[in-house]
Design a protein around this motif. Structure first.
Motif, short mmCIF file in Angstrom:
data_model
loop_
_atom_site.label_atom_id
_atom_site.label_comp_id
_atom_site.label_asym_id
_atom_site.label_seq_id
_atom_site.Cartn_x
_atom_site.Cartn_y
_atom_site.Cartn_z
N ARG A 298 0.82 -1.22 0.00
CA ARG A 298 0.00 0.00 0.00
C ARG A 298 0.85 1.27 0.00
NH1 ARG A 298 -5.04 -0.83 4.06
NH2 ARG A 298 -3.46 -1.54 5.53
N ARG B 237 6.56 8.30 11.58
CA ARG B 237 6.92 6.98 12.09
C ARG B 237 6.46 6.82 13.55
NH1 ARG B 237 10.79 2.93 13.46
NH2 ARG B 237 11.94 4.18 14.95
N MET C 96 0.19 1.05 17.98
CA MET C 96 0.26 -0.21 18.73
C MET C 96 0.41 0.05 20.22
SD MET C 96 2.39 -2.84 16.32
CE MET C 96 3.89 -1.91 16.16
N HIS D 106 9.37 0.54 22.44
CA HIS D 106 10.24 -0.61 22.21
C HIS D 106 10.74 -0.71 20.78
CE1 HIS D 106 8.17 -2.48 25.90
NE2 HIS D 106 9.30 -1.91 26.23
N ILE D 107 10.00 -0.14 19.83
CA ILE D 107 10.54 -0.19 18.46
C ILE D 107 11.36 1.06 18.16
CG2 ILE D 107 8.77 -1.76 17.58
CD1 ILE D 107 7.39 0.55 16.26
N GLY D 108 11.72 1.79 19.21
CA GLY D 108 12.74 2.83 19.03
C GLY D 108 12.20 4.24 18.87
N PRO E 198 -3.30 3.01 6.63
CA PRO E 198 -3.09 3.97 7.72
C PRO E 198 -1.64 4.43 7.92
CG PRO E 198 -3.42 1.75 8.59
CD PRO E 198 -3.41 1.63 7.10
N TYR F 260 -4.20 -1.91 9.88
CA TYR F 260 -2.94 -2.31 9.27
C TYR F 260 -3.03 -3.77 8.83
CZ TYR F 260 -0.55 1.85 11.09
OH TYR F 260 -0.16 3.12 11.35
N GLU G 120 2.35 -5.05 7.31
CA GLU G 120 2.67 -3.69 7.75
C GLU G 120 3.05 -3.66 9.23
OE1 GLU G 120 -0.20 -1.43 4.46
OE2 GLU G 120 -0.94 -1.74 6.48
N ILE G 121 2.41 -4.52 10.03
CA ILE G 121 2.75 -4.60 11.46
C ILE G 121 4.18 -5.13 11.62
CG2 ILE G 121 2.24 -5.80 13.63
CD1 ILE G 121 0.07 -3.91 13.10
N ARG H 181 6.56 -5.09 9.50
CA ARG H 181 7.52 -4.12 8.96
C ARG H 181 7.84 -3.03 10.00
NH1 ARG H 181 4.89 -2.00 4.26
NH2 ARG H 181 5.28 -3.84 3.01
N MET H 182 6.87 -2.69 10.85
CA MET H 182 7.14 -1.67 11.87
C MET H 182 8.23 -2.13 12.83
SD MET H 182 3.76 0.16 13.19
CE MET H 182 2.26 -0.04 12.28
N MET I 273 11.63 -1.84 10.96
CA MET I 273 12.14 -0.48 10.86
C MET I 273 12.84 -0.04 12.15
SD MET I 273 11.43 0.37 7.88
CE MET I 273 10.40 -0.24 6.56
N GLY I 274 12.44 -0.65 13.28
CA GLY I 274 13.06 -0.26 14.53
C GLY I 274 14.43 -0.90 14.73
N GLU J 292 15.68 -2.51 5.05
CA GLU J 292 14.49 -2.52 4.22
C GLU J 292 14.25 -3.87 3.55
OE1 GLU J 292 12.05 -0.55 3.13
OE2 GLU J 292 12.52 1.49 3.76
N ARG K 8 6.81 -9.62 14.53
CA ARG K 8 7.27 -8.22 14.53
C ARG K 8 8.52 -8.07 15.39
NH1 ARG K 8 6.92 -4.70 18.38
NH2 ARG K 8 5.19 -5.61 19.54
N GLN L 168 12.61 -7.28 14.34
CA GLN L 168 13.38 -6.18 14.92
C GLN L 168 14.80 -6.62 15.28
OE1 GLN L 168 11.28 -4.13 18.07
NE2 GLN L 168 13.17 -3.24 18.86
#
Lengths: 356, 261
Positions: A15, A235, A242, A249-251, A296, B88, B92-93, B95-96, B99-100, B105, B142, B146
């Motif tokens: 998307r 970002r 979430m 936690h994902i930075g 989204p 999402y 996409e979840i 991928r989040m 990215m962290g 990529e 996810r 990471q």
């Protein structure tokens, strides 16, 4: 339940590509609507005659110059700014509150701006003459600015403890704040005389009719700043969907993301309300339509929402100018009539999905 | 990874009273204990979700001195439950998480992470359409995306899992704990809060037992999961047996003794 299982929705494409293409489509749409907004109106002025005059090197007729350059052009620019700012505020607010139905109107930011405007209209004449002379016709705008600024600060103070903003507290505080400013505003409306009441009604509906280059010049830098800031929190807003813990936690620097989002929303909404009054539903309808079509992810959702919001408001403005010409319907009525059913449809669809 | 003298206060109540905790890379360290013993609080202090006094170090660095984006490539955290606010897709979840971390990529990584948790082909579906157990595994994918490489440049990465098997069927409980085990075998560190004592005994290299905000015992499963522990900490009399062959302790709830003090 079986119906759900039979129609499992899937998204086979990335998307992000879809959203990138959407940016071009929405850009083209905005150009088309902008031209339309210059061409359409109650007077005899003609965009095409003016353009052909320009092409032939002739001077514009007085009518064309006055109507197109002095009236419709600033109105078009202001429509783009206000529509973009309202849609952007909506996306940021919804990302911040993790709720697709959140809106600056809900947390009392618009109400604060509105209260400021009412105070200026009803009590403005009590101000010292020097202040009145300095502020001039800008009194209402300045007061609306102050109102949204103060209400955002207040909201932030109430809902922030130990450097952490509680989204739930902020929502509830916003509702309380909205109720309070609404009640105080009600008292002022009760005190207002007939002329003031007419001003209040017109302002409350929202309008682009009073567009001037001065207003544009004042609001543009504020809105541009908010737009620029939104790029840096895309970002962060994705992560926040979430929850704050997962985002951390994902930075993601959660507190900074929230601070920037709150300030940007206050700035964009305050500036929009100050120059055009309370125009509703743009901030809720636009992000929803885009989430349905391209997902989204905030990286593209933010700029796309600004583009679509601008187009939508210009379109609504054209309708408001044409439908009862030569008179004019306040634009807030048009956006509400177009937006409220969409909002309800979203609501029904959403609860239908959840089985509620 | 080390935690020294950790104290946590929630409201006016002291939850942790000076806990010392250690986990080593290459091992699965389980935290067990009855409800309200402070095991999730300890995990949340270590992952920065609760304010604490004391010191927590990860690969020798004080975590307080690290910014979120510096911590994210070092450790990933699986919460007990995560709700997602917007529609999402599963990809996409995942991928989040990617990215962290440091995995960049790589477009094939989400699919590989999903396959690892037995969700191959789920990428295009909407997260909200999945069952609770499937969502839990998407979150694990996810988290894996990471910290995809368990160890890099001699630096171990860390997985913190808060009751990762709570909503899963028995086969997927094994899938998830195998993932944790493989992560540790590849040089990463795993800290996992567990409820099920039998699964803990099977998969953990080291067990830390929490009781009333303190460490009650710490050591190998054989040394910690004992009849004495069950009586003192859980207040529940059951004999602990040994599985034939490997000597892994296990207990049968059917063996509970009632009416005996």
């Amino acid at each position: 339940m079986t119906a759900l299982a039979d129609h499992t929705a899937v998204v086979e494409v990335d998307r992000r590509d879809l959203a990138r293409r959407m940016t071009w489509v929405l850009g083209a749409l905005l150009i088309a609507v902008s031209l339309g907004s210059l061409a359409v109106g109650a007077s005899e002025a003609s965009l095409w005659r003016a353009l052909s005059d320009l092409a032939q090197g002739n001077a514009l007729s007085t009518l064309d110059r006055v109507v197109l350059v002095d009236i419709r052009l600033p109105r078009m620019v202001m429509g783009i700014m206000v529509g973009g700012a309202l849609a952007l505020s909506g996306v940021m607010m919804q990302g911040l509150f993790r709720n697709p139905l959140a809106d600056p109107g809900i947390v009392g930011v618009s109400a604060g701006a509105g209260f400021g405007a009412i105070v200026s209209i009803v009590l403005g004449s009590m101000l010292p003459v020097a202040v009145l002379a300095w502020a001039g016709s800008w009194l209402t705008a300045i007061a609306a600015f102050l109102g949204s600024w103060i209400s955002t600060l207040l909201l932030y103070r109430v809902s922030t403890r130990h450097g952490q903003t509680s989204v739930a507290t902020m929502l509830l505080a916003g509702i309380a704040l909205g109720a309070m400013t609404g009640a105080l505003g009600g008292i002022l409306v009760f005190m207002a005389d007939d002329q003031q009441l007419r001003d209040l009604t017109f302002w409350g509906m929202g309008s682009l009719a009073a567009a001037t280059w001065t207003k544009i010049a004042t609001a543009a830098p504020i809105m541009a700043l908010a737009g620029l800031a939104s790029v840096f929190i895309a970002r962060g807003l994705n992560g926040l969907s979430m929850g704050e813990a997962v985002a951390h936690h994902i930075g993601i620097n959660v507190q900074r993301t929230k601070n920037i989002a709150i300030l940007s929303v206050a700035a964009a909404t305050g500036a929009a309300v100050a120059i055009s009054g309370g125009i509703g539903f743009v901030g809720i309808v636009v992000p929803h339509l885009l989430r349905l079509s391209t997902g989204p992810d905030h990286h593209r959702l933010l700029p796309n929402a600004a583009l679509l919001g601008a187009s939508l408001l210009l379109g609504a403005d054209m309708i408001s100018r044409v439908i009862v010409a030569p008179a004019e319907l306040p634009i807030g009525i048009v956006t509400a009539i177009l937006g409220a059913p969409v909002f309800l449809w979203i609501l029904l669809r959403r609860f239908g999905q959840l089985g509620m | 990874m080390q935690a020294k003298d950790i104290r946590v206060k929630i409201g006016r109540k002291d939850i942790l009273h000076g806990v010392n905790f250690r986990a080593e890379p290459g091992k699965v360290t389980a935290i067990i204990g009855p409800n309200g013993s402070g095991k999730s609080t300890l995990l949340k202090a270590m992952t920065g979700e609760h304010d604490y006094t004391g010191q927590i170090t990860l690969n020798g660095q004080d975590v307080r001195a690290l910014k979120p984006w510096q911590l994210a490539p070092l450790r990933a955290v699986l919460p007990q439950a995560a709700t997602v606010a917007f529609p999402y897709t599963v990809t996409e979840i995942v991928r989040m998480g990617q990215m962290g971390g440091l995995s960049g990529e790589d477009p094939t990584l989400p699919a590989r992470a999903l396959a690892r948790v037995d969700l191959a082909g789920f990428g295009p579906r909407f997260y909200s359409d999945l069952s609770g157990g499937e969502q839990q595994r998407v979150q694990l994918a996810r988290v894996l995306a990471q910290v995809w490489e368990p160890a890099d440049d001699g630096q171990p990465r860390w997985l913190f899992l808060d009751e990762p098997v709570a909503s899963l069927d028995i086969a997927h409980q094994f899938t998830v704990l195998d993932v944790a085990r493989d992560f540790a075998l590849a040089g990463g560190g795993v800290v996992v809060v567990m409820h099920d004592l039998n699964l803990t005994a099977m998969f953990a290299d080291k067990v830390t037992v929490m009781h009333k905000g303190r460490i009650a015992a710490s050591g190998s499963p054989v040394d910690t999961i004992t009849r004495g522990l069950l009586e003192d900490v859980y207040g529940c009399s059951i004999d602990v047996s040994r599985a034939p062959g490997k000597g892994v302790p296990f207990l049968l709830p059917q063996m509970r003794e009632t009416g005996v003090t």
